[in-house]
Design a protein around this motif. Structure first.
Motif, PDB file in Angstrom:
ATOM      1  N   HIS A   8       0.975  -1.252   0.199  1.00 51.89           N
ATOM      2  CA  HIS A   8       0.108  -0.065  -0.158  1.00 51.89           C
ATOM      3  C   HIS A   8       0.860   1.274  -0.027  1.00 51.89           C
ATOM      4  N   TYR A  11       2.313   1.687  -3.430  1.00 59.29           N
ATOM      5  CA  TYR A  11       1.530   2.352  -4.298  1.00 59.29           C
ATOM      6  C   TYR A  11       1.081   3.809  -4.170  1.00 59.29           C
ATOM      7  N   LYS A  14       4.047   5.976  -5.654  1.00 62.75           N
ATOM      8  CA  LYS A  14       4.004   5.527  -6.848  1.00 62.75           C
ATOM      9  C   LYS A  14       2.824   6.577  -7.341  1.00 62.75           C
ATOM     10  N   ASN A  15       1.893   6.775  -6.718  1.00 56.95           N
ATOM     11  CA  ASN A  15       0.716   7.801  -7.198  1.00 56.95           C
ATOM     12  C   ASN A  15       1.346   9.136  -7.008  1.00 56.95           C
ATOM     13  N   SER A 114       7.717  -1.768 -10.605  1.00 57.94           N
ATOM     14  CA  SER A 114       6.539  -1.734  -9.964  1.00 57.94           C
ATOM     15  C   SER A 114       6.477  -2.103  -8.509  1.00 57.94           C
TER      16      SER A 114
END
Length: 129
Positions: A8, A11, A14-15, A114
């Motif tokens: 989480h 991510y 990354k956002n 990723s």
């Protein structure tokens, strides 16, 4: 420092990287360039992050003892060019917000890895036979 992070958190980081890419493309591209240079010069990402965030003085090699001083000056110049960008505060916010996941992990996210690969989570639809 070993940084453990959840998928989480990765991510979320990354956002924020994607938001920076869209809202401040000049600063993002300078950041991407200097991280790519860091990788190509085999300088460790953690050392780059601490230099970027003014957490230590310029070290002599950041993990690669074979770098000539003249080449390091080019690297420092690129870091300074990024720091002098009018939107550097957004870059600094990214690095300070996600310091706990580790500068190495953050740099790898910026380079396009990723979150799953950074966590070692297998991607794909392979089936066991």
């Amino acid at each position: 420092m070993i940084a453990l992070s959840s998928l989480h958190e990765l991510y979320s980081a990354k956002n924020l990287v994607e938001q920076l890419k869209v809202s401040q493309p000049s600063a993002y591209n300078k950041l991407l360039d200097v991280i790519s240079l860091t990788r190509q010069m085999q300088i460790n990402y953690q050392g780059f992050g601490t230099l970027l965030m003014d957490e230590n003085e310029k070290q002599s090699f950041y993990g690669n003892i074979h770098i000539r001083d003249s080449v390091l000056q080019i690297f420092y110049g690129e870091v300074d060019r990024l720091k002098n960008d009018s939107n550097f505060e957004d870059v600094k916010l990214l690095f300070s917000t996600y310091k706990e996941i580790g500068y190495t992990t953050l740099c790898k996210l910026i380079l396009g890895e990723s979150p799953e690969s950074l966590k070692g989570v297998h991607q794909g639809n392979s089936t066991l036979k």
